[in-house]
Design a protein around this motif. Sequence first.
Motif, PDB file in Angstrom:
ATOM      1  N   GLY A   1     -16.552 -83.918  31.694  1.00  0.00           N
ATOM      2  CA  GLY A   1     -16.714 -83.253  32.835  1.00  0.00           C
ATOM      3  C   GLY A   1     -18.020 -83.316  33.647  1.00  0.00           C
ATOM      4  O   GLY A   1     -18.220 -83.429  34.893  1.00  0.00           O
ATOM      5  N   LYS A   2     -19.119 -83.264  32.972  1.00  0.00           N
ATOM      6  CA  LYS A   2     -20.426 -82.982  33.454  1.00  0.00           C
ATOM      7  C   LYS A   2     -21.025 -84.331  33.996  1.00  0.00           C
ATOM      8  O   LYS A   2     -20.837 -85.455  33.663  1.00  0.00           O
ATOM      9  CB  LYS A   2     -21.319 -82.918  32.380  1.00  0.00           C
ATOM     10  N   GLY A   3     -21.285 -84.016  35.416  1.00  0.00           N
ATOM     11  CA  GLY A   3     -21.843 -85.320  36.237  1.00  0.00           C
ATOM     12  C   GLY A   3     -20.911 -85.908  37.002  1.00  0.00           C
ATOM     13  O   GLY A   3     -21.342 -86.806  37.957  1.00  0.00           O
ATOM     14  N   LYS A   4     -19.576 -85.670  36.725  1.00  0.00           N
ATOM     15  CA  LYS A   4     -18.664 -86.439  37.386  1.00  0.00           C
ATOM     16  C   LYS A   4     -17.328 -85.725  37.911  1.00  0.00           C
ATOM     17  O   LYS A   4     -16.819 -86.128  38.902  1.00  0.00           O
ATOM     18  CB  LYS A   4     -17.818 -87.591  36.347  1.00  0.00           C
ATOM     19  N   PHE A   5     -17.349 -84.537  37.563  1.00  0.00           N
ATOM     20  CA  PHE A   5     -16.274 -83.668  38.086  1.00  0.00           C
ATOM     21  C   PHE A   5     -16.580 -82.113  38.185  1.00  0.00           C
ATOM     22  O   PHE A   5     -17.818 -81.969  37.804  1.00  0.00           O
ATOM     23  CB  PHE A   5     -15.095 -83.482  36.771  1.00  0.00           C
ATOM     24  N   MET A   6     -16.023 -81.588  39.153  1.00  0.00           N
ATOM     25  CA  MET A   6     -16.097 -80.144  39.255  1.00  0.00           C
ATOM     26  C   MET A   6     -15.090 -79.462  38.265  1.00  0.00           C
ATOM     27  O   MET A   6     -13.898 -79.553  38.510  1.00  0.00           O
ATOM     28  CB  MET A   6     -15.737 -79.636  40.452  1.00  0.00           C
ATOM     29  N   SER A   7     -15.674 -78.526  37.327  1.00  0.00           N
ATOM     30  CA  SER A   7     -14.756 -77.902  36.385  1.00  0.00           C
ATOM     31  C   SER A   7     -14.626 -76.671  36.874  1.00  0.00           C
ATOM     32  O   SER A   7     -15.491 -75.782  37.451  1.00  0.00           O
ATOM     33  CB  SER A   7     -15.529 -77.945  34.962  1.00  0.00           C
TER      34      SER A   7
ATOM     35  N   PHE B   1     -11.272 -80.799  36.649  1.00  0.00           N
ATOM     36  CA  PHE B   1     -10.343 -80.184  37.658  1.00  0.00           C
ATOM     37  C   PHE B   1     -10.413 -81.184  39.093  1.00  0.00           C
ATOM     38  O   PHE B   1      -9.429 -81.664  39.650  1.00  0.00           O
ATOM     39  CB  PHE B   1     -10.861 -78.832  38.047  1.00  0.00           C
ATOM     40  N   CYS B   2     -11.420 -81.476  39.530  1.00  0.00           N
ATOM     41  CA  CYS B   2     -11.443 -82.352  40.657  1.00  0.00           C
ATOM     42  C   CYS B   2     -12.961 -83.491  40.907  1.00  0.00           C
ATOM     43  O   CYS B   2     -14.059 -82.804  40.337  1.00  0.00           O
ATOM     44  CB  CYS B   2     -11.575 -81.895  42.119  1.00  0.00           C
ATOM     45  N   SER B   3     -12.778 -84.663  40.864  1.00  0.00           N
ATOM     46  CA  SER B   3     -13.683 -85.459  40.741  1.00  0.00           C
ATOM     47  C   SER B   3     -14.867 -85.550  41.876  1.00  0.00           C
ATOM     48  O   SER B   3     -14.475 -84.878  42.947  1.00  0.00           O
ATOM     49  CB  SER B   3     -13.346 -87.137  40.680  1.00  0.00           C
ATOM     50  N   HIS B   4     -15.920 -85.646  41.825  1.00  0.00           N
ATOM     51  CA  HIS B   4     -17.031 -85.672  42.657  1.00  0.00           C
ATOM     52  C   HIS B   4     -16.607 -86.489  44.058  1.00  0.00           C
ATOM     53  O   HIS B   4     -16.793 -86.206  45.155  1.00  0.00           O
ATOM     54  CB  HIS B   4     -18.222 -86.008  42.581  1.00  0.00           C
TER      55      HIS B   4
END
Length: 557
Positions: A456-462, A526-529
């Motif tokens: 998730g880091k750098g690509k998604f909101m967790s 949860f949601c991609s940037h």
Amino acid sequence: MSSSRNDVEFVKGDLEERYKCIACRLVLQSPMQSSCGHRFCYSCIEAIFQKDSSQHKCPDDGEVLLRNNVFRDKCAQREVLGLLCFCYNKSRGCQWIGELLNLQSHSDECPFAEVKCLYCDSGCEVVVLRHQLAKHVENECLYKAVSCPYCGHGYAGVKMRQHLEVCSKFPIKCPYGCDQDEFPREEILEHENSCPKVEVKCSFSAMGCSFRGPRESLEEHIGANTAQHLVLSGKCIQELEGKMENLQLQLKAMEGLNQTYEARIAMQNEQIALNKQALSTHQLKLAGLEENMIVQQQITEELRQGLPTFSLKSKERELAGENVGDLMRRLDFQDQRMSSIETRLDDPRSRFTGGAEYGERASLGRIGGNNAQLDRLEHSLSLHEIQLADQDLKLQILQASSYDGTYLWKIDEFKRRFRESVEGKTISIYSPPFYTSRNGYKLCARAYLNGDGPTGKGKFMSLFIVIMRGDNDALLSWPFRQRITFKLLDQDRISDVSETFRPDPNSSSFQRPRSDMNIASGCPTFCSHSLLRSRGYIRDDTIFIKVIVDTVGLAAI
């Protein structure tokens, strides 16, 4: 220098002995000639000189060889390189005949030489003759780069089927079975928002309606169940009004408690001011008492020095002696009183046993008592200030709390919080706590705006849920098993991002808390940037996240 290759075939057949190494019997390309007249290849002469021996001898006639007498025979080299030979690939059909000098350059271009496929790096392991390579690449190679007819990107032919299964431009039919024509795979999410066959909930589901069916039947359901929806709406409104009344009562109680504390603080401030004024008065009295003591000491000393010495008759002398003795006793008693007062002044905290007899001592006792009372009052005021701050914090939490398992989390200043998450200043943020019921589980949400973990880091909101330690945990069932739904609300009211998961009963995250809060658990992707910024999820630098805990099956305490 080295001898020619073993598989070179010369046109003349048997070569003269002068063209071969005396040791290995191979045709020489760069011959070395010794003093005995024999020719050697470079590798054989080096092998002779490397042997551990005092004398190095020719293997043919045994003559002693000296390194200084061995030289390269350029004339023989030219004769050897001028010999006619066949191509290495003669057995495969190559008809080339030429000088040995040109054999290597021909081999690099020989159409009958074996070569690897041009796409060997992509996985092709075929080996063909050079003149068959073009045909293989054009008609036979499975790894030849082929352009996708839908997205236009190049892929190996053998992997094209695998690519078509995930190609974003590949036309697909509706997976729910509607009549719409084929559309690109990347538009599936947009299609789901309008597809009449997609299963949806009733818009009154939050009020208790259990309908779940195709979108095309939603209007019919709403029209046929208007009365039931009105009843559900009325119950929901009544519940909300009851909750609002309870909150207002609690708020009023808190306001009354705050007013009480404020009044107590005002009284304490007044008392402190009075005590400070009394202290100043006592200090002035002490200064006056010290001056009186100094005057009394001066008078006593003058009386001692001014006693006359009389030369009287014996009877008169006895009477005068009695008077002088009585006066001396009084002066000694006065000195004792002065010493006692000085001692009391040096230690104002000591108690006086004869307060009614000496007014000065009583004053000092009252000053010491006032000082102690002043210290107690200041300590009490500090305690009241701490209690007031604690009550204010509890009031703020009470105003933001929810007691039905549903919490709407507003995250403002999103750009600043996201930048701090990327920079590592504030990696995650917590929501205020909320409850599944008045005496139920205590939870909060935790968001990593720049993502968490390797996926998730750098690509998604967790987004994660956190089980917190509550006041009634001893009466609740553990582990926590209720289904949890996260929703990122679309402020344009088009499409919310939603994800639901059930807690793992074996995870420590959902056991009874032993500290203030358990380890967070939930949805690292949860949601991609890109999706977060593509629609109306961010408005006025603010996002809304709704957390829904399924409270079905929870027993009331």
